[in-house]
Design an enzyme around this catalytic site. Sequence first.
Site, PDB file in Angstrom:
ATOM      1  N   LYS A  22      -1.862  84.575  81.924  1.00 44.59           N
ATOM      2  CA  LYS A  22      -2.814  83.884  82.817  1.00 44.59           C
ATOM      3  C   LYS A  22      -3.347  82.620  82.148  1.00 44.59           C
ATOM      4  O   LYS A  22      -3.407  81.559  82.766  1.00 44.59           O
ATOM      5  CB  LYS A  22      -3.982  84.838  83.129  1.00 44.59           C
ATOM      6  N   ASN A  23      -3.728  82.753  80.867  1.00 44.15           N
ATOM      7  CA  ASN A  23      -4.383  81.619  80.209  1.00 44.15           C
ATOM      8  C   ASN A  23      -3.428  80.475  79.877  1.00 44.15           C
ATOM      9  O   ASN A  23      -3.869  79.403  79.461  1.00 44.15           O
ATOM     10  CB  ASN A  23      -5.127  82.086  78.952  1.00 44.15           C
ATOM     11  N   CYS A 116     -16.174  84.453  84.529  1.00 42.51           N
ATOM     12  CA  CYS A 116     -16.798  85.632  83.946  1.00 42.51           C
ATOM     13  C   CYS A 116     -18.146  85.282  83.355  1.00 42.51           C
ATOM     14  O   CYS A 116     -18.292  84.257  82.705  1.00 42.51           O
ATOM     15  CB  CYS A 116     -15.922  86.157  82.799  1.00 42.51           C
ATOM     16  N   ARG A 121     -21.332  79.537  78.135  1.00 39.32           N
ATOM     17  CA  ARG A 121     -20.083  78.835  78.383  1.00 39.32           C
ATOM     18  C   ARG A 121     -20.305  77.383  78.824  1.00 39.32           C
ATOM     19  O   ARG A 121     -19.904  76.978  79.913  1.00 39.32           O
ATOM     20  CB  ARG A 121     -19.235  79.585  79.422  1.00 39.32           C
ATOM     21  N   ASP A 306     -10.850  88.209  73.546  1.00 41.91           N
ATOM     22  CA  ASP A 306     -10.478  88.877  74.789  1.00 41.91           C
ATOM     23  C   ASP A 306     -10.032  90.331  74.566  1.00 41.91           C
ATOM     24  O   ASP A 306      -9.927  91.096  75.526  1.00 41.91           O
ATOM     25  CB  ASP A 306      -9.355  88.101  75.503  1.00 41.91           C
ATOM     26  N   ARG A 398      -8.682  89.521  88.205  1.00 43.13           N
ATOM     27  CA  ARG A 398      -8.515  88.141  87.744  1.00 43.13           C
ATOM     28  C   ARG A 398      -7.443  88.036  86.667  1.00 43.13           C
ATOM     29  O   ARG A 398      -6.883  86.955  86.470  1.00 43.13           O
ATOM     30  CB  ARG A 398      -9.834  87.602  87.183  1.00 43.13           C
TER      31      ARG A 398
HETATM   32  C1  UD1 Z   1     -10.472  80.488  76.810  1.00 49.56           C
HETATM   33  C2  UD1 Z   1      -9.850  81.644  77.540  1.00 49.56           C
HETATM   34  C3  UD1 Z   1     -10.702  82.890  77.376  1.00 49.56           C
HETATM   35  C4  UD1 Z   1     -10.952  83.175  75.915  1.00 49.56           C
HETATM   36  C5  UD1 Z   1     -11.484  81.944  75.212  1.00 49.56           C
HETATM   37  C6  UD1 Z   1     -11.600  82.117  73.703  1.00 49.56           C
HETATM   38  C7  UD1 Z   1      -8.687  80.584  79.367  1.00 49.56           C
HETATM   39  C8  UD1 Z   1      -8.598  80.388  80.838  1.00 49.56           C
HETATM   40  N1  UD1 Z   1      -9.734  81.316  78.942  1.00 49.56           N
HETATM   41  O1  UD1 Z   1     -11.744  80.250  77.413  1.00 49.56           O
HETATM   42  O2  UD1 Z   1     -10.008  83.983  77.972  1.00 49.56           O
HETATM   43  O3  UD1 Z   1     -11.912  84.210  75.796  1.00 49.56           O
HETATM   44  O4  UD1 Z   1     -10.610  80.823  75.442  1.00 49.56           O
HETATM   45  O5  UD1 Z   1     -10.371  82.452  73.154  1.00 49.56           O
HETATM   46  O6  UD1 Z   1      -7.845  80.150  78.613  1.00 49.56           O
HETATM   47  N2  UD1 Z   1     -17.961  76.143  74.075  1.00 49.56           N
HETATM   48  C9  UD1 Z   1     -18.985  75.236  74.026  1.00 49.56           C
HETATM   49  N3  UD1 Z   1     -18.834  74.044  74.665  1.00 49.56           N
HETATM   50  C10 UD1 Z   1     -17.693  73.729  75.348  1.00 49.56           C
HETATM   51  C11 UD1 Z   1     -16.651  74.661  75.382  1.00 49.56           C
HETATM   52  C12 UD1 Z   1     -16.810  75.865  74.744  1.00 49.56           C
HETATM   53  O7  UD1 Z   1     -20.025  75.484  73.411  1.00 49.56           O
HETATM   54  O8  UD1 Z   1     -17.615  72.626  75.898  1.00 49.56           O
HETATM   55  C13 UD1 Z   1     -18.132  77.453  73.419  1.00 49.56           C
HETATM   56  C14 UD1 Z   1     -18.112  78.581  74.454  1.00 49.56           C
HETATM   57  O9  UD1 Z   1     -19.389  78.761  75.018  1.00 49.56           O
HETATM   58  C15 UD1 Z   1     -17.663  79.750  73.626  1.00 49.56           C
HETATM   59  C16 UD1 Z   1     -16.707  79.106  72.624  1.00 49.56           C
HETATM   60  O10 UD1 Z   1     -16.997  77.724  72.620  1.00 49.56           O
HETATM   61  O11 UD1 Z   1     -18.768  80.288  72.924  1.00 49.56           O
HETATM   62  C17 UD1 Z   1     -15.236  79.316  72.991  1.00 49.56           C
HETATM   63  O12 UD1 Z   1     -14.953  78.711  74.205  1.00 49.56           O
HETATM   64  P1  UD1 Z   1     -13.512  78.163  74.589  1.00 49.56           P
HETATM   65  O13 UD1 Z   1     -12.593  78.265  73.413  1.00 49.56           O
HETATM   66  O14 UD1 Z   1     -13.692  76.829  75.200  1.00 49.56           O
HETATM   67  O15 UD1 Z   1     -13.080  79.197  75.671  1.00 49.56           O
HETATM   68  P2  UD1 Z   1     -12.525  78.913  77.129  1.00 49.56           P
HETATM   69  O16 UD1 Z   1     -11.563  77.783  77.097  1.00 49.56           O
HETATM   70  O17 UD1 Z   1     -13.659  78.867  78.073  1.00 49.56           O
END
Ligand code: UD1
Length: 434
Positions: A22-23, A116, A121, A306, A398
């Site tokens: 999915k990701n 989620c 986030r 995850d 999802r």
């Molecule tokens: C992706 C995955 C999710 C997985 C996560 C971490 C997808 C669709 N989802 O989510 O399943 O759990 O990676 O491996 O690929 N953060 C910030 N600011 C930002 C972006 C992120 O502070 O602009 C923080 C987030 O709040 C979180 C951490 O960074 O605490 C990790 O987030 P990120 O790696 O961006 O995860 P996702 O891309 O949302």
Amino acid sequence: MDEYRIEGGHRLQGSVRVQGAKNSALPILAACAVCRGISVIHNCPQLSDIDATINILRHLGCKVTVEGHTVTVDSTQINTGHVPDTLMQEMRSSVIFLGAIAARMGKASVSLPGGCEIGLRPIDLHLDALRKLGAVVTEEGGHIYLDCPEGMKGSVISLSFPSVGATENVLIAACTAKGTTTLVNAAREPEISDLADFLNRCGARITGAGEGIITIEGVSALHGAQHHVIPDRIVAASYMLAAAVTHGNVTLQNIIPAHLGPVTALLQEAGCDIRVHEKQLNISAPSQLKAMPTVRTMPYPGFPTDVQAPMMAACCIADGTTIVIETIFESRFRHVPELCRFGADILVDGRIAVVKGVNVLHAATVSAPDLRGGVALVLAGLAAQGQTTVRELQHIDRGYESLADELSRLGADIRRVKNEDGSKQENGNADLKE
Ligand code: UD1
């Protein structure tokens, strides 16, 4: 509303083919909006998040057809850079469209994404990175407006944290920027490499994906391409854990064993015998799992956040105490109170959970708090004595394709039941989202 009814205590045995990731599929489908022409994406899982992504592509003006696990996107014509709230709110990953739309249209307007509820986030890293590429970003009343009056420009971008989504947004947006972009402290997840492979097939010049520094040489335009999405390492880990909690013996087909390194290592410490042969992995679990060394979530190649919740379900019935530390998301223990309903002994302090294994879990009625937390509850139900009910399946839908069917084929007693009035029941085939 559907729910799972699980009669626990059945040992899983047999073979399961693991779905596409999915990701990976989500950012690749979003990237199709920049790759002018026809892209054919194979091995896309059939999930509600993929449906939400396709809805956004169609809204933008793409022609999208779905045949089984193949999604064809014709992005020759894009009509708008605006995505309405209703479509954006369907899932958090919709933020990945920001870079794609801005790169293709020169501007984008979207609302803050849904998804989620596992913490704040924020998307500050995404927005800062897009600003570096020349976008003027305005945030107003839950809406984000991006304007690139002179188009995207290559830049040096250093992420303060290797965010997966921000890395993907930069990859997609920088491909057609003027000049070269260097992304420092990039996420190294396999899904990043998969996205880069797709973009390179479309004419991009990306090197270093999968490493901490990625270089993107801008090209004038991208074209469509064919791509086969990698297997889903989180779903694979979930099936490994389903085998572990039922003392089972399961073979996973269509996986990349290297992507499962830290999960495999911990399950071996728990006493599982794991054998790998090319794209297959066999796990044979002991009659009593042992407590594991500390489970600490980390960016790839560390232990995936995850898999934290599903792994905790196994720790609940291990012999001894396991410490689980969640370092990626600040509130990703929402499954804990639900696991405790099964009789699990878990104490949480901030980002640390202390899980004392118990001899037996008892069936419970629980609600999936989020996607992976929901699967942790299914695993607890498979291990528990008696009939468990898991509600709020929309979270699990999802990310898991035909979960009840697959587990049933492995010998689990699990049914998906429609429970509007508490009476009508369906069989496991209803697991696929329409
Ligand atoms: C992706 C995955 C999710 C997985 C996560 C971490 C997808 C669709 N989802 O989510 O399943 O759990 O990676 O491996 O690929 N953060 C910030 N600011 C930002 C972006 C992120 O502070 O602009 C923080 C987030 O709040 C979180 C951490 O960074 O605490 C990790 O987030 P990120 O790696 O961006 O995860 P996702 O891309 O949302």
